[in-house]
Design a protein around this motif. Structure first.
Motif, PDB file in Angstrom:
ATOM      1  N   PHE A 142       0.810  -1.209   0.000  1.00  0.00           N
ATOM      2  CA  PHE A 142       0.000   0.000   0.000  1.00  0.00           C
ATOM      3  C   PHE A 142       0.853   1.272   0.000  1.00  0.00           C
ATOM      4  O   PHE A 142       0.315   2.377   0.092  1.00  0.00           O
ATOM      5  N   SER A 188      -0.209   3.913  -2.577  1.00  0.00           N
ATOM      6  CA  SER A 188      -1.456   4.564  -2.180  1.00  0.00           C
ATOM      7  C   SER A 188      -1.216   5.547  -1.047  1.00  0.00           C
ATOM      8  O   SER A 188      -1.768   6.649  -1.029  1.00  0.00           O
ATOM      9  N   LEU A 220      -6.043   2.311  -7.607  1.00  0.00           N
ATOM     10  CA  LEU A 220      -6.257   2.716  -6.211  1.00  0.00           C
ATOM     11  C   LEU A 220      -5.480   3.975  -5.848  1.00  0.00           C
ATOM     12  O   LEU A 220      -6.052   4.909  -5.269  1.00  0.00           O
TER      13      LEU A 220
END
Length: 577
Positions: free
Chosen positions: A236, A239, A413
């Motif tokens: 992640f 992101s 994302l």
């Protein structure tokens, strides 16, 4: 135009016209690209050819240093065309389309299509630092408006056709049909329902397929390097890093938008005519991109700028200082072009600035945190979408159109995070966007987003009173009713509104004042009823199933005050009061 002769066409007719709009928009998008290529090749290369790949850097011009004067000569032609044939063709196009929808009943002169195509092709082809998407939106919108005038459709359907044309232009130009549809939903459609979305979708898909046939079905940009997720650490990370990147892009978007309108103000204050004003701006532009080519080997900021975007997507430019230089140079080049009177779009400059800002951010992250091992290219893609989102107030369009232009799903994302943060930052510090500010400066307001117009869908049936009686003039007033319809010879001759008219129950109804009325059909909207009351100067409406004012047909009575109160209640609900 005689509005009394306008007709609201059937869904089938709208469907067929949408197909025609899609075909024409696809063809004109292709022709517009060919025209840009022809002018560019003739000016820079001395070749009469339409074969032009904007994703490749232009070789050194055969004119040498004289290429400095190419945008100047092109600018003279642009000013002549705009001043004499279509003043709306000046600038970046989309604000004029929005103005036509919200303030001009969907009227865009047909001459705008031709003049905008010529003026923008000359501006871009001779080195102007603008894009081709704004012009093709305005060209397709003008064609659609003209088609709406020829077929004499209603104003709402003409506005719908404009949205169809604008979305079709985007779909054909960028090979991005979903982005084209969302563009109209977020910025142009006044009413969103299955009928309007269907029309836009049909024209957009048709235009995209025409574009595939004439231009090709490759994405606008290619990303040969895989957008690697971190090999050492949580997946992640991209992101998470998209949050500070979104903040940075949101702030840069404010600078970019302000710079465009600041440049217009500066050039407007120069005490010369339009020709000299544009010659000054384009001469400085020519010196700038020639100097950049002299020291770097590429023009970089001239034209649509896709070659530079392709460079950073391939991670070919990694020097942070040079990336900062490109950001500053592009802002200046765009301001010089459009501020002095050029014609072209600002979508491509937004993509350029977003791409370079993302490359700068990504390379700095790798310099400061090499252990993350994240490709800078993923931040290029995120930043492109974030910049478009912040400058245009169309975050969904930005997210989807960048995906369609790159076909990189791994970045979806981070893109969603980036576009949301960038838009929120820009919106917090500056209400208007790159499109609406131009209209705001003229005194025109454009809604940012849509709300359900309930008052246009609520009918008199929802607010009418059923507490009424139809009596003869010789009868006396009954108790516990709100309205008395006084009848004579089988037809209502007047109405007594007991909430305003005071009568005595021991005297016949003919002794009291009776109000004139209008007859309304069931299903008449509140706004429609309000207009009827205003035009007739009546205060009472009989809701009749047959249009006749007799006891068998009347199903309810409504007053102008009831309609006004209902509209006020709906408005308060929409505002959250």
């Amino acid at each position: 135009m005689d509005n009394s002769k306008l007709v609201s066409r059937s869904s089938g007719t709208v469907f067929l016209i949408s197909i025609v709009i899609g075909i024409l928009s696809g063809i004109f998008s292709w022709l517009f690209r060919l025209l840009i290529g022809f002018i560019h090749n003739a000016v820079f290369l001395g070749q009469f050819s339409t074969n032009y790949d904007a994703n490749q850097h232009t070789p050194e011009s055969y004119l040498g240093w004289l290429i400095i004067f190419a945008p100047v000569l092109g600018g003279i032609l642009v000013v002549y065309l705009v001043k004499n044939f279509a003043p709306q063709a000046k600038g970046h196009g989309v604000p004029e389309v929005m103005n036509a929808i919200y303030h001009k009943r969907g009227i865009i002169p047909g001459s705008v299509s031709i003049v905008k195509a010529l003026a923008s092709a000359i501006t871009i082809g001779t080195g102007g630092s603008l894009g081709r998407e704004g012009p093709i939106i305005q060209i397709s919108a003008a064609l659609s408006s003209t088609l709406g005038k020829w077929t004499r459709v209603s104003v709402s359907q003409r506005n719908l056709f404009i949205a169809c044309g604008a979305s079709s232009g985007i779909a054909a130009t960028f090979n991005a049909p979903l982005g084209g549809i969302l563009f109209s939903i977020e910025l142009l459609l006044i009413t969103i329902n299955s009928r309007t979305i269907l029309a836009v979708a049909v024209s957009t898909v048709i235009a995209a397929n025409v574009g595939h046939f004439l231009i090709g079905n490759e994405p606008a940009f290619s990303i040969p390097e895989l957008l690697k997720m971190p090999e050492h650490g949580p997946a992640f990370i991209p992101s998470l890093l998209s949050i500070p990147l979104g903040v940075l892009v949101g702030l840069f978007a404010i600078v970019f938008v302000r710079s465009i309108y600041f440049s217009e103000e500066v050039f407007e204050k120069i005490p010369v005519n339009d020709y000299v004003r544009h010659m000054i701006g384009t001469l400085v532009l020519g010196i700038m991109f020639y100097s950049i080519h002299t020291y770097t080997g590429n023009y970089y900021v001239q034209g649509v700028g896709y070659a530079t975007i392709q460079d950073v997507l391939m991670n070919m430019i990694q020097d942070p200082l040079f990336l900062v230089f490109l950001i500053i140079a592009k802002i200046l080049a765009t301001g010089l072009t459009i501020g002095s009177g050029g014609s072209g779009g600002v979508f491509s400059p937004s993509l350029f600035l977003g791409a370079v800002t993302g490359a700068l951010f990504g390379n700095l992250v790798n310099m400061l945190f090499p252990e993350l091992n994240v490709s800078p290219v993923i931040f290029v893609v995120v930043s492109m979408a974030a910049m478009v989102s912040a400058t245009t107030s169309a975050p969904l369009t930005a997210a989807i159109i960048i995906y369609e232009m790159t076909l990189d799903y791994q970045a979806v994302l981070p893109i969603m995070i980036g576009v949301s943060i960038a838009y929120a930052v820009r919106r917090h510090f500056m209400t208007g966007d790159i499109y609406t500010l131009k209209l705001n400066r003229r005194g025109f307001m454009v809604p940012e987003g849509l709300v359900s117009d309930l008052k246009s869908h609520m009918a008199v049936d929802d607010v009418m009173s059923k507490s009424f009686q139809v009596l003869s003039g010789e009868d006396q007033a009954p108790e516990d009713v709100e309205f008395i319809c006084v009848e004579e010879d089988g037809r209502v001759k007047g109405v007594i509104d007991l909430s305003h008219d005071h009568i005595r129950s021991d005297r016949p109804l003919d002794d009291f004042k009776q109000r004139s009325y209008i007859v309304l059909e069931p299903g008449t909207t509140l706004t429609g009823a309000a207009k009827r009351f205003h035009m007739s100067r009546c205060t009472i409406g009989l809701v009749s199933t047959t249009g006749a004012a007799d006891e068998e047909s009347i199903i309810g009575v409504v007053s102008n005050s009831l309609v006004a109160h209902a509209i006020a209640d709906v408005t308060a609900t929409l505002k959250g009061d």
